[in-house]
Structure formats: C-alpha cells, structure tokens
Design a protein around this motif. Sequence first.
Motif, PDB file in Angstrom:
ATOM      1  N   THR A 175      89.389 -37.545  64.448  1.00  0.00           N
ATOM      2  CA  THR A 175      90.573 -38.285  64.895  1.00  0.00           C
ATOM      3  C   THR A 175      91.221 -37.656  66.122  1.00  0.00           C
ATOM      4  O   THR A 175      91.687 -38.365  67.022  1.00  0.00           O
ATOM      5  CB  THR A 175      91.594 -38.378  63.743  1.00  0.00           C
ATOM      6  N   GLY A 183      90.581 -47.106  67.306  1.00  0.00           N
ATOM      7  CA  GLY A 183      90.208 -45.774  67.750  1.00  0.00           C
ATOM      8  C   GLY A 183      88.836 -45.780  68.393  1.00  0.00           C
ATOM      9  O   GLY A 183      87.956 -46.565  68.027  1.00  0.00           O
ATOM     10  N   THR A 199     100.617 -44.448  60.227  1.00  0.00           N
ATOM     11  CA  THR A 199      99.946 -43.313  60.856  1.00  0.00           C
ATOM     12  C   THR A 199     100.776 -42.796  62.036  1.00  0.00           C
ATOM     13  O   THR A 199     101.198 -43.575  62.891  1.00  0.00           O
ATOM     14  CB  THR A 199      98.554 -43.723  61.362  1.00  0.00           C
ATOM     15  N   GLU A 237      86.004 -37.948  59.197  1.00  0.00           N
ATOM     16  CA  GLU A 237      86.880 -38.879  59.908  1.00  0.00           C
ATOM     17  C   GLU A 237      88.143 -38.176  60.410  1.00  0.00           C
ATOM     18  O   GLU A 237      88.579 -38.385  61.543  1.00  0.00           O
ATOM     19  CB  GLU A 237      87.252 -40.046  58.997  1.00  0.00           C
ATOM     20  N   GLN A 238      88.732 -37.354  59.570  1.00  0.00           N
ATOM     21  CA  GLN A 238      89.946 -36.638  59.965  1.00  0.00           C
ATOM     22  C   GLN A 238      89.651 -35.690  61.121  1.00  0.00           C
ATOM     23  O   GLN A 238      90.446 -35.561  62.063  1.00  0.00           O
ATOM     24  CB  GLN A 238      90.517 -35.865  58.776  1.00  0.00           C
ATOM     25  N   MET A 257      94.504 -38.240  70.061  1.00  0.00           N
ATOM     26  CA  MET A 257      94.014 -39.517  69.540  1.00  0.00           C
ATOM     27  C   MET A 257      93.634 -40.419  70.717  1.00  0.00           C
ATOM     28  O   MET A 257      94.299 -40.403  71.759  1.00  0.00           O
ATOM     29  CB  MET A 257      95.080 -40.204  68.695  1.00  0.00           C
ATOM     30  N   LEU A 314      90.853 -45.341  62.293  1.00  0.00           N
ATOM     31  CA  LEU A 314      92.025 -45.153  63.152  1.00  0.00           C
ATOM     32  C   LEU A 314      92.243 -46.417  63.970  1.00  0.00           C
ATOM     33  O   LEU A 314      91.321 -46.895  64.623  1.00  0.00           O
ATOM     34  CB  LEU A 314      91.821 -43.957  64.084  1.00  0.00           C
ATOM     35  N   SER A 319     101.744 -45.831  64.395  1.00  0.00           N
ATOM     36  CA  SER A 319     100.795 -46.855  64.826  1.00  0.00           C
ATOM     37  C   SER A 319     101.446 -48.229  64.799  1.00  0.00           C
ATOM     38  O   SER A 319     101.328 -49.024  65.733  1.00  0.00           O
ATOM     39  CB  SER A 319      99.567 -46.832  63.903  1.00  0.00           C
TER      40      SER A 319
END
Length: 387
Positions: free
Chosen positions: A154, A315, A338, A150-151, A344, A330, A288
């Motif tokens: 991103t 995201g 965040t 996931e990271q 992104m 995300l 965010s």
Amino acid sequence: MVESYTPMQLAFSQKVYLDNLALLQGDISKKSLGCIIIFDPESIYWLTGYRSIGYFTFQCVLILPDGKPIMISRQVNHAIALANANIAEFVAIEDTQDPVDILVKVLNQRISQGSLIGLETESTYLNVRSYKRLDAAMQGRLVDWGGVIEQARTIKTPEQLDFMRQAAKAAVAGLDAAVQAVKPGCTENDLAAAMLSGATKAGSEYTRVPLVVTGPATGVCFTTWERRQVQRGDVVFLEAAANINRYHAMIARNCIVGPATAEHKRFAQIVIDALDAAIAAIRPGVTSGSVDAACRSVFESNGLGQYFDHRTAYGIGIGFPPNWAEGRFLALKPDDETILQPGMTFHLVPSLFMPAFCFMSSESVAVTDDGCEVLTDYPRKLIELDF
C-alpha cells in the motif's frame, strides 16, 4: 544434476526481498502456521521478483517458516525460476500431471502432519476446483490467509515511486503518440498501434491492453478498439498505461475530431473540474471517502451524478495483465474510512459514461508528505483536432 542459470537482474536489492520474506515468515510464526501458499503473480513478484507470462496456468509459491520460497509451476517455467536468486527450489509440473497432486505431495513432504496451511484465498488464480481438491487432500487444514502482502504494497518506497514516475512518462508518450495519430479516416487500430508503440519505445514493459475507442462506442465502459474508422465530429477516448519493473501509471484524455460543440466542452470541463477537485483534496490524514466526495460533488452539482457510477480512484502499483491496478485493496470510494498516507498511489478516474459518448480525464498521483504529486504530465484539457 541441478542446472545452473545465469542469475537474472532483479528490480531491487537482495535486502528488499529478504525483508519481504521475513515479514511473511514472521506472520507464519505469529499465527502458528505450517506454511503459506501464494498464487497471485503480483504477490509472487513482490516477494521474489519472479516475472513471466506463464501465470495463465497453475502455479504457486510455498513459504515455509524458514528458508527461501519454493515455486511449483509448469516445467517450462523452470529456467526463469531457477535464474532467480530468491527462489530456493523449483518443483516442476509436467503437462501430463495434475498440479494439485504435485502440490499435495510437496506439502506432505515439507510440513508436519496436522499443521495449518495459510492459503491466499482472495487470489484470482486459485480456482474453485483446485481449492476443493486441495482442501479435501489436506483434510480441512487450509485457513484463509491474506492482507499482509497487500498492506506492505500500500505504501510505495522511494524506489518504487521512481519506477512509477518513469512509467508515467512512458504512458504519456503512448497517449501523445495516439493523439498525434488521430485524423479522419484512420482506424481505432491505428491509434492503438501508435499508443502501444509510443509507450513501448519510451520503456514500458508489456501491460494490459489500453482503451482506444471512438464515436458512440465510447459511451460503453471497458470497450476498446475494434477497427472502427474515425469520423469528423467523433469523440475519441484514449487511456494509456505503461509500467517499469511491473510498477504502473495510467493517463486518459478525450479528443474531438474537429471543433468541439458547446455540449462537448461542457461535459469535458465538468470532468476536468472533478479531477481537479480530487487532486486538491488529496493529502495525508484525510479519508478516502472525503476525496471521493469532493470529486463526486462536482458531478452531482451539475445534475450528472447518475453518470458517475464508480469509485473516484483505484490504487496502482504492481500489475500483470489483465490487471494493472491495486484496486482490490486500496481505492478512493464513497464512505471509505481509509486514512491517506504518504506513498499511497492512485489512478484518478472521474468520468461520464453516457449513451452518446464518454468523457474522462485521468491522472496517476501519489500522496506526499503535504499533499499530492501528479505523476503524469500532459495538458489537462479537451483536445480539439481541427482538420
């Protein structure tokens, strides 16, 4: 005899996939795991480039401390797996076999007794029954694993962003085809057919069904076409999506079949103002939550906060139906700390879902070094279609 298949063309260079594999194997070493098992088609695609509609039945990919991944899936998927240079081996599950039994057998053969097994436990595609049976068979050696893929997903690379720009053009083509098809007497199915055709002709691969809905039914979030006939005066809600190499973009607009009323114009403009506010707030280094607040304040200042009851954006990137988002890890949402970074990508979705109708204008965007790039390009206005 091992069958030989013509190698499939993949979206990225071999180095990209090897780097992704090295990232996971580094995590295996860091956490002293015997292996990692991933289940999400998006995770599998990110790691190997494997794509197939066959993910509706049990399948997974096993990553060992060294060597390329091993795929465990139905026998019918063997050809597409073995044509993928990033998959070292395919273990078939016959339709008469229990998939967990096959996975347990592979684990007992490939990893040392007592070693821990990292499991992608946030995956939608690992059901409770399978997890319980696997945990019992492995005698408590399963550990929750996640976050690494996931990271890495991103922040989009320039190549990935280029695919998303292409997807945005295809989504706009689908939206425009649907807008051009709106007229009194047509059906929602006519509009959906036009949208899907337009996006597909513009290059999109298969994706989740878009949203096409008219009249009072627009006020119900996540409903879609149902053969309703379009009437003069109807609000029409159109949300189109497309993807190139599984990287997605989306866009939504409203049409009015005939002249808009003052009420229509007011609600549509509030939504557009909220969208503009979110775009203006996006830049590296902000949170965010601050972008969400900028968007949300437009609705609240107009006394409509109760009708904007979800996050400002989710995201986007890799998706397989029924998912087209990366919102699981995300999003732009209230009080989220965040920090936005270049690369992104989001689908901004300010909207008003009210009993009589929905108004929503959306854009797909990317955070840049100094602000926000709007990937989708279509007039940001209420579309009045007078006949």
